[in-house]
Design a protein around this motif. Structure first.
Motif, PDB file in Angstrom:
ATOM      1  N   GLN A 221       0.828  -1.205   0.000  1.00  0.00           N
ATOM      2  CA  GLN A 221       0.000   0.000   0.000  1.00  0.00           C
ATOM      3  C   GLN A 221       0.865   1.258   0.000  1.00  0.00           C
ATOM      4  O   GLN A 221       2.030   1.232   0.431  1.00  0.00           O
ATOM      5  N   VAL A 222       0.266   2.332  -0.493  1.00  0.00           N
ATOM      6  CA  VAL A 222       0.892   3.650  -0.421  1.00  0.00           C
ATOM      7  C   VAL A 222      -0.103   4.602   0.230  1.00  0.00           C
ATOM      8  O   VAL A 222      -1.224   4.777  -0.269  1.00  0.00           O
ATOM      9  N   ALA A 223       0.279   5.176   1.356  1.00  0.00           N
ATOM     10  CA  ALA A 223      -0.542   6.208   1.990  1.00  0.00           C
ATOM     11  C   ALA A 223      -0.106   7.555   1.443  1.00  0.00           C
ATOM     12  O   ALA A 223       1.090   7.811   1.294  1.00  0.00           O
ATOM     13  N   PHE A 224      -1.074   8.433   1.122  1.00  0.00           N
ATOM     14  CA  PHE A 224      -0.695   9.708   0.528  1.00  0.00           C
ATOM     15  C   PHE A 224      -1.654  10.828   0.923  1.00  0.00           C
ATOM     16  O   PHE A 224      -2.819  10.601   1.260  1.00  0.00           O
ATOM     17  N   TYR A 225      -1.113  12.031   0.883  1.00  0.00           N
ATOM     18  CA  TYR A 225      -1.880  13.250   1.143  1.00  0.00           C
ATOM     19  C   TYR A 225      -2.579  13.730  -0.125  1.00  0.00           C
ATOM     20  O   TYR A 225      -2.086  13.542  -1.238  1.00  0.00           O
ATOM     21  N   ARG A 226      -3.701  14.401   0.082  1.00  0.00           N
ATOM     22  CA  ARG A 226      -4.357  15.160  -0.981  1.00  0.00           C
ATOM     23  C   ARG A 226      -4.666  16.545  -0.435  1.00  0.00           C
ATOM     24  O   ARG A 226      -5.363  16.680   0.564  1.00  0.00           O
ATOM     25  N   LYS A 294       3.977  -0.691  13.005  1.00  0.00           N
ATOM     26  CA  LYS A 294       4.550  -2.015  12.786  1.00  0.00           C
ATOM     27  C   LYS A 294       3.467  -3.084  12.630  1.00  0.00           C
ATOM     28  O   LYS A 294       3.769  -4.260  12.448  1.00  0.00           O
ATOM     29  N   THR A 295       2.207  -2.671  12.689  1.00  0.00           N
ATOM     30  CA  THR A 295       1.080  -3.579  12.537  1.00  0.00           C
ATOM     31  C   THR A 295       0.556  -3.509  11.110  1.00  0.00           C
ATOM     32  O   THR A 295       0.290  -2.408  10.614  1.00  0.00           O
ATOM     33  N   PRO A 296       0.407  -4.624  10.420  1.00  0.00           N
ATOM     34  CA  PRO A 296      -0.096  -4.586   9.040  1.00  0.00           C
ATOM     35  C   PRO A 296      -1.426  -3.846   8.940  1.00  0.00           C
ATOM     36  O   PRO A 296      -2.304  -3.973   9.807  1.00  0.00           O
ATOM     37  N   ASN A 297      -1.543  -3.023   7.898  1.00  0.00           N
ATOM     38  CA  ASN A 297      -2.770  -2.282   7.578  1.00  0.00           C
ATOM     39  C   ASN A 297      -3.119  -1.193   8.593  1.00  0.00           C
ATOM     40  O   ASN A 297      -4.229  -0.654   8.551  1.00  0.00           O
ATOM     41  N   LEU A 298      -2.190  -0.864   9.475  1.00  0.00           N
ATOM     42  CA  LEU A 298      -2.486   0.162  10.476  1.00  0.00           C
ATOM     43  C   LEU A 298      -1.635   1.403  10.221  1.00  0.00           C
ATOM     44  O   LEU A 298      -0.401   1.368  10.317  1.00  0.00           O
ATOM     45  N   LEU A 299      -2.303   2.498   9.891  1.00  0.00           N
ATOM     46  CA  LEU A 299      -1.651   3.774   9.576  1.00  0.00           C
ATOM     47  C   LEU A 299      -1.793   4.725  10.755  1.00  0.00           C
ATOM     48  O   LEU A 299      -2.857   4.810  11.381  1.00  0.00           O
ATOM     49  N   SER A 300      -0.723   5.429  11.070  1.00  0.00           N
ATOM     50  CA  SER A 300      -0.745   6.441  12.130  1.00  0.00           C
ATOM     51  C   SER A 300      -0.908   7.817  11.499  1.00  0.00           C
ATOM     52  O   SER A 300      -0.192   8.169  10.555  1.00  0.00           O
ATOM     53  N   ILE A 301      -1.845   8.581  12.020  1.00  0.00           N
ATOM     54  CA  ILE A 301      -2.124   9.926  11.508  1.00  0.00           C
ATOM     55  C   ILE A 301      -2.118  10.893  12.688  1.00  0.00           C
ATOM     56  O   ILE A 301      -2.770  10.641  13.705  1.00  0.00           O
ATOM     57  N   ARG A 302      -1.387  11.981  12.541  1.00  0.00           N
ATOM     58  CA  ARG A 302      -1.430  13.021  13.575  1.00  0.00           C
ATOM     59  C   ARG A 302      -2.287  14.177  13.087  1.00  0.00           C
ATOM     60  O   ARG A 302      -2.103  14.679  11.974  1.00  0.00           O
ATOM     61  N   ASP A 317      -7.439   2.120  10.031  1.00  0.00           N
ATOM     62  CA  ASP A 317      -7.453   0.843   9.320  1.00  0.00           C
ATOM     63  C   ASP A 317      -7.358   1.156   7.829  1.00  0.00           C
ATOM     64  O   ASP A 317      -8.294   1.723   7.245  1.00  0.00           O
ATOM     65  N   ALA A 318      -6.241   0.788   7.220  1.00  0.00           N
ATOM     66  CA  ALA A 318      -6.009   1.151   5.820  1.00  0.00           C
ATOM     67  C   ALA A 318      -6.986   0.474   4.875  1.00  0.00           C
ATOM     68  O   ALA A 318      -7.183   0.924   3.750  1.00  0.00           O
ATOM     69  N   ARG A 319      -7.643  -0.602   5.317  1.00  0.00           N
ATOM     70  CA  ARG A 319      -8.579  -1.310   4.445  1.00  0.00           C
ATOM     71  C   ARG A 319      -9.952  -0.656   4.422  1.00  0.00           C
ATOM     72  O   ARG A 319     -10.663  -0.724   3.416  1.00  0.00           O
ATOM     73  N   THR A 320     -10.321   0.000   5.535  1.00  0.00           N
ATOM     74  CA  THR A 320     -11.667   0.573   5.626  1.00  0.00           C
ATOM     75  C   THR A 320     -11.667   2.092   5.770  1.00  0.00           C
ATOM     76  O   THR A 320     -12.684   2.735   5.494  1.00  0.00           O
ATOM     77  N   GLY A 321     -10.579   2.651   6.238  1.00  0.00           N
ATOM     78  CA  GLY A 321     -10.516   4.088   6.480  1.00  0.00           C
ATOM     79  C   GLY A 321     -10.965   4.486   7.866  1.00  0.00           C
ATOM     80  O   GLY A 321     -10.871   5.657   8.251  1.00  0.00           O
ATOM     81  N   LYS A 322     -11.452   3.522   8.655  1.00  0.00           N
ATOM     82  CA  LYS A 322     -11.930   3.825  10.005  1.00  0.00           C
ATOM     83  C   LYS A 322     -10.764   4.226  10.900  1.00  0.00           C
ATOM     84  O   LYS A 322      -9.705   3.614  10.885  1.00  0.00           O
ATOM     85  N   THR A 323     -10.957   5.281  11.718  1.00  0.00           N
ATOM     86  CA  THR A 323      -9.896   5.784  12.597  1.00  0.00           C
ATOM     87  C   THR A 323     -10.360   5.837  14.045  1.00  0.00           C
ATOM     88  O   THR A 323     -11.547   5.987  14.331  1.00  0.00           O
ATOM     89  N   ASP A 324      -9.380   5.708  14.931  1.00  0.00           N
ATOM     90  CA  ASP A 324      -9.621   5.856  16.368  1.00  0.00           C
ATOM     91  C   ASP A 324      -8.565   6.790  16.935  1.00  0.00           C
ATOM     92  O   ASP A 324      -7.376   6.668  16.608  1.00  0.00           O
ATOM     93  N   VAL A 325      -8.977   7.705  17.808  1.00  0.00           N
ATOM     94  CA  VAL A 325      -8.038   8.578  18.513  1.00  0.00           C
ATOM     95  C   VAL A 325      -7.464   7.794  19.679  1.00  0.00           C
ATOM     96  O   VAL A 325      -8.202   7.354  20.568  1.00  0.00           O
ATOM     97  N   VAL A 326      -6.129   7.611  19.688  1.00  0.00           N
ATOM     98  CA  VAL A 326      -5.521   6.820  20.760  1.00  0.00           C
ATOM     99  C   VAL A 326      -4.764   7.684  21.768  1.00  0.00           C
ATOM    100  O   VAL A 326      -4.512   7.242  22.890  1.00  0.00           O
ATOM    101  N   LEU A 327      -4.395   8.910  21.372  1.00  0.00           N
ATOM    102  CA  LEU A 327      -3.655   9.769  22.303  1.00  0.00           C
ATOM    103  C   LEU A 327      -3.915  11.226  21.961  1.00  0.00           C
ATOM    104  O   LEU A 327      -3.965  11.602  20.784  1.00  0.00           O
ATOM    105  N   THR A 328      -4.103  12.037  22.991  1.00  0.00           N
ATOM    106  CA  THR A 328      -4.301  13.471  22.818  1.00  0.00           C
ATOM    107  C   THR A 328      -3.304  14.219  23.683  1.00  0.00           C
ATOM    108  O   THR A 328      -3.165  13.940  24.874  1.00  0.00           O
TER     109      THR A 328
END
Length: 741
Positions: A221-226, A294-302, A317-328
């Motif tokens: 996969q390639v993660a990219f900005y738009r 380091k987890t497959p299909n898991l993207l970190s976004i700040r 989740d790179a397969r679905t696009g679903k995100t969770d806030v893990v740290l603030t």
């Protein structure tokens, strides 16, 4: 370009830092020489040797470098070449007599293929476009990466080496190296409208990155900005040349204006499908970093809010696009972004730095954002994470533990125990380039007025393996010059604030005499001019120029005011929402302090600075008209309403929310108070601090009927360089100082 930096050209010149001693023992009696402007800007008289072009190879025992067109493998323990990886003669295209003029390269993961760049053209400070070729080491074949029209940006191998992703004309492409088939991941890219796989001007400058895509570790996969920049106002600069000047228009969001709308997507190479990540409903926000865990299909976004006082880490989740806030991470003033977020092998934990206890320290979290432990603590700061040893569970970092003026390398384990200083005892600043496996690191050590020493060291205990460059010849040469001694002092202002300062006195200093003082200021948030090193790039050349002025009988002083870095969050963020007020008070207090010293002529105190330092100079002169006799302001901000959103609003909020913060400390508002002699310098092609700033200040001085001198440089950017430009500039500044101070 980040306001405290001076452009691409200066970054290039600092690749091999040039350092010199403030004092050196005299080997034998001789007539001392004086430094000349030509020594600094034309002859390279004080150029130091370094270990430049250093690129670690997969075996941490070797590094690669370009040498006279050849790509060479070198042994780090000796610094000597052991084999030629690619000879220049192998880089010839069919029908071409000469090899490609290569200006850069990168390996794939197993080092069987190499990307070579040629004909590179800089765009802004971190961006450039090139023509790329792929070289196969086994077949010695050299193939053009893309047959498409136009140069490419950011060409990057996939981790498995089977593909290359790149950007052209604001679209993202992937080339399969087995077939050389090129696939357009996006097709809607358009100048000044849509950017795919890259960043806009303000992200590149203030969030300090330009490449807007990343391969996943498994190469699938390639993660990219738009970036949708359509609504961002354009700035227009005229490029002077032939009969009619040309317009150069680009998207530049000034404080309070519209920013780009930013999204993140993931492209699945095998499926040929793109999934958009959920970054939330708020369009007016920032996404200052993305990166794979380091987890497959898991993207970190700040993600950050526009005021930049809240930073969230999202896991997507790179397969679905679903995100969770893990740290603030929040702060009453602002949160800064850096590259210290590190995900650990096994996919269970990550490292993160935060200022939440008042100093930037290192924290360990589990993948749900639960704090495991704070690893470092104390009234000092972590400057950067340099490496991580997975087997031993040890983190390597640079910190200010010894002094805000110093930087040294330490290690600590994931239990927060066993903190060890790896840098040798003593002062100075260590800059580290650590091998990926942490077995070795290159240490570039410098101290104030001392040529750098480059050494190879053991990553486990910091012990010396070999000195690769000690600049002995330069040290000997410097014994023949009239160099003053750079000293560090601390003093208390009339408000009771402790400030650090450096003082450069003439080599023949006589305490019974009275000397004029020239203050050098930068003073911007988180910056430092008072450090125990001789600096590189503009810091180094200013050091040389200051030595030249000291030879003429001047004392040169620099003071780190409130708002500067390495002294904790409270000191740095005390200037929040009122940029310029406390900083100027501190510079004025410093001038009054030095005026009390018996060897200072209090009627002859001047000040000069560049960029934020230019702003400080113009504000100091107009707010303290009877304190400073003269000033030189280079490329100054004169009204923060003219500067970009990300930098300005981080420290001042928006103009709509905090108009007084913008106007109460704008030099334009105080032009009628100017009494000092002023030289105002600016490049007309400054894409960072626009020429508009100097125009506005000049207009205000004319309205106030004030005298001033101006010096403008056609088409020069924020760094004001090229050909004889710097020699010319510093000659004018030297003459102005000699005539007016």
């Amino acid at each position: 370009m980040k306001l405290r930096s001076l452009g691409l050209a200066l970054l290039l010149t600092t690749a091999s830092p040039m350092l010199l001693p403030a004092t050196a023992p005299v080997a034998f009696a001789q007539q001392k020489q004086n430094i000349t402007l030509e020594d600094i800007w034309q002859k390279g008289t004080f150029s130091a040797k370094s270990v430049a072009g250093f690129n670690w190879m997969k075996d941490g025992r070797y590094y690669s470098s370009l040498a006279k067109g050849d790509l060479v493998q070198n042994d780090v323990t000796t610094g000597q070449p052991v084999q030629t990886i690619v000879a220049a003669a192998d880089l010839k295209l069919p029908g071409q007599a000469q090899p490609l003029p290569v200006d850069g390269y990168s390996f794939n993961a197993d080092e069987t293929k190499i990307l070579f760049s040629t004909a590179t053209e800089p765009i802004y400070r971190r961006s450039s476009k090139s023509t790329f070729y792929v070289y196969d080491r086994s077949t010695k074949q050299l193939v053009l990466l893309s047959a498409g029209e136009g140069k490419q940006l950011y060409a990057t191998f996939s981790p498995d080496g089977k593909r290359v992703a790149f950007v052209r004309d604001n679209n993202l492409f992937v080339t399969d190296l087995a077939t050389m088939r090129e696939t357009a991941v996006t097709t809607d890219g358009e100048l000044n409208k849509i950017i795919n796989g890259g960043t806009d001007w303000v992200y590149e400058e203030e969030f300090e990155f330009a490449q807007g895509f990343q391969w996943s570790p498994d190469s699938r996969q390639v993660a990219f900005y738009r970036f949708d920049v359509s609504a961002v106002p354009e700035y227009n600069m005229q490029e002077w040349g032939p009969l009619y000047p040309q317009d150069y228009r680009y998207k530049y969001p000034k404080a309070g204006e519209k920013n780009s709308t930013v999204g993140v997507s993931v492209y699945d190479v095998a499926a040929g499908q793109t999934v958009k990540m959920d970054v939330g409903p708020e369009a007016d926000q920032y996404i200052p970093r993305i990166g794979w865990t380091k987890t497959p299909n898991l993207l970190s976004i700040r993600r950050m809010n526009r005021l930049q006082n809240k930073l969230e880490i999202l896991h997507a989740d790179a397969r679905t696009g679903k995100t969770d806030v893990v740290l603030t991470d929040t702060d009453p003033a602002y949160v800064e972004v850096n590259d210290d977020l590190r995900y650990l092998e096994g996919g269970k934990q990550f490292l993160f730095t935060s200022e939440k206890d008042g100093y930037r320290h290192l924290y360990l979290y589990d993948m749900k954002g639960k704090l495991v432990r704070q690893l470092t603590k104390g009234n000092w700061e972590i400057a950067s994470i340099e490496g991580f040893n997975e087997k031993k569970g040890e983190v390597y970092f640079i910190s200010t533990e010894e002094s805000p003026l110093q930087r040294h390398l330490y290690s600590i384990n994931l239990k927060g125990k066993g903190k060890t200083r790896l840098s040798e005892a003593g002062g100075g600043v260590d800059v580290v380039n650590m091998s990926p496996d942490t077995k070795y690191y290159l240490n570039y050590h410098s101290e104030a007025g001392q040529p750098q020493v480059v050494s190879l060291r053991n990553g486990q205990d910091g012990k010396l393996v070999k000195v690769l460059e000690d600049n002995a010849a330069l040290r000997q040469k410097l014994t023949g010059y009239n160099l003053g001694k750079l000293e560090f002092i601390n003093f208390k202002t009339d408000e009771g604030v402790d400030l650090n300062a450096s003082v450069l006195k003439p080599a023949n200093f006589d305490p019974a005499k009275k000397y004029p003082v020239l203050m050098y200021v930068y003073g911007g948030p988180g910056s430092q001019t008072v450090k125990d090193d001789a600096g590189g790039g503009i810091a180094f050349t200013n050091y040389l120029w200051h030595q030249l002025l000291a030879e003429q009988g001047y004392i040169i002083v620099s003071v780190d005011n409130r708002g500067t870095g390495a002294r904790g969050s409270a000191f740095k963020k005390s200037t929040y929402a009122n940029l310029g007020k406390l900083e100027t008070q501190d510079q004025a207090a410093a001038a009054r302090y030095f005026a009390t010293l018996p060897y200072v002529d209090k009627s002859r105190i001047g000040i000069w600075g560049w960029s934020f330092g230019g702003y400080m100079t113009t504000l100091a002169l107009t707010k303290n008209p009877d304190l400073f006799k003269m000033g030189v302001a280079v490329a100054p901000v004169t009204n923060w309403r003219y500067y970009d959103t990300v930098y300005t609003e981080r420290f001042l909020k928006t103009p709509q929310e905090n108009p007084q913060g913008y106007d109460d400390n704008s030099p334009v508002q105080f032009a009628d108070q100017l009494k000092s002699k002023l030289l105002l310098v600016h490049g007309t092609g400054d894409d960072n601090v626009h020429f508009q700033n100097s125009v506005a200040f000049v207009d205000a001085m004319i309205k106030a009927n004030k005298d001033y001198q101006t010096l403008y440089y056609p088409n020069r950017n924020h760094g004001i360089y090229g050909g004889n430009t710097r020699l010319h500039l510093y000659r004018q500044m030297t003459n102005f100082v000699l005539q007016n101070l």
